[in-house]
Write an enzyme that holds these catalytic residues in place. Structure first.
Site, PDB file in Angstrom:
ATOM      1  CE1 TYR A 135      -3.085   3.015   0.514  1.00 30.02           C
ATOM      2  CE2 TYR A 135      -3.281   2.473   2.831  1.00 30.02           C
ATOM      3  CZ  TYR A 135      -3.620   3.266   1.764  1.00 30.02           C
ATOM      4  OH  TYR A 135      -4.481   4.314   1.936  1.00 30.02           O
ATOM      5  CE  LYS A 164      -5.936   2.022  -0.922  1.00 30.60           C
ATOM      6  NZ  LYS A 164      -6.515   2.032   0.440  1.00 30.60           N
TER       7      LYS A 164
END
Length: 294
Positions: A135, A164
């Site tokens: 992330y 992400k």
């Protein structure tokens, strides 16, 4: 594991002046999200105020979320830690509790080198068999990982298998595709970039939007998947004012304000975060009404 579609982020509800966890409200809001045709649930992200929870509270939210979702869709638990040891502890607990994926983001006080970031993920991955979503959200973590570093970790660390990105830079997504010949699944975490990201090949949209906008995010995804770009554009522009507002206002503040106004008693963000002002709430309610009215 290949995740696709809408990955929905719940808030962490609190109650009373002491702002204790409200697990009953969490149960209600999780079931409401599942009714909005979400493809995965991701508790304990930034919208879930994970940075403001104690270790015992983190475990309670994780355990409750996994139990409520009950294998209906995958559960992705967020892990954002300053220290490698605490991140490993949470990764082990996530696996023990039955999470499907962990989403891991390093937090920085001292600026981390690429090698320090690499070893952070490498050492977490060595302690769990769960798939890991890298992330990247420099706005909240203080760490900005380059597409080259993330691609290297994907290629060299076995259970790192997706990323992400919340930078809002569509070029990052093009770079992920190019560096990995389309083999690295990437997910959009920047709400106002949803349409562009899907068109760039994003496997999914990680978003709090279904909390306030119901099935609209899922409908956007389905329109893209069926190749109906005209419908996808219409659905995206319908949502865009709300998406911009919640990002600018801060996710815990705006999503909790919206949910409370819709009859979900989720409390206020944990201090030092403040609740939305009456003017902000009024504006948010008008934007939601405009987006969700046929």
């Amino acid at each position: 594991m290949k995740l696709e579609g809408i990955i929905a982020y719940p808030v962490t509800p609190f109650k009373g002046a002491e702002q204790v966890l409200d697990l009953e409200a969490l149960h209600i809001t999780l079931n409401a999200l599942l009714e909005q045709q979400c493809d995965a649930i991701a508790p304990l992200g930034s919208a879930g105020e994970s940075a403001y929870l104690s270790w015992s509270e983190w475990q309670e939210v994780a355990k409750t979320s996994i139990a409520v979702v009950n294998h209906r869709v995958p559960v992705i638990l967020g892990i954002s830690e300053l220290t490698t040891n605490m991140a490993i502890q949470k990764a082990k607990k996530a696996e023990e509790l039955g999470a499907d994926v962990i989403m891991v983001m390093p937090i920085s006080y001292w600026k981390l080198s690429d090698q320090e970031i690499y070893e952070y993920y490498q050492q977490i991955a060595a302690e769990t068999s769960l798939p890991i979503m890298v992330y990247n959200n420099p706005a909240t973590s203080g760490v900005d990982m380059s597409p080259e570093l993330i691609s290297r970790m994907f290629q060299e660390i076995d259970n790192i298998c997706m990323v992400k990105d919340s930078t809002g830079d569509i070029q990052r997504m093009h770079k992920f595709y190019e560096l990995n010949h389309g083999e690295l699944p990437f997910y959009n975490g920047c709400n106002p970039l949803a349409l562009e990201a899907f068109c760039a090949g994003a496997s999914g949209w990680c978003t709090v939007a279904p909390n306030l906008l119901g099935k609209l995010p899922s409908q956007l995804y389905q329109a893209v998947m069926t190749g109906d770009l005209e419908q996808a554009q219409a659905l995206f522009y319908k949502q865009l004012p709300v998406l911009r507002f919640i990002v600018q206002g801060g996710l815990p503040k705006t999503i909790k304000a919206g949910l409370n106004s819709m009859g979900f008693a989720v409390g206020n963000p944990r201090k030092p975060l403040q609740k939305a002002s009456p003017a902000q709430l009024e504006q948010l309610q008008a934007l939601i009404k405009s987006a969700t009215t046929a």
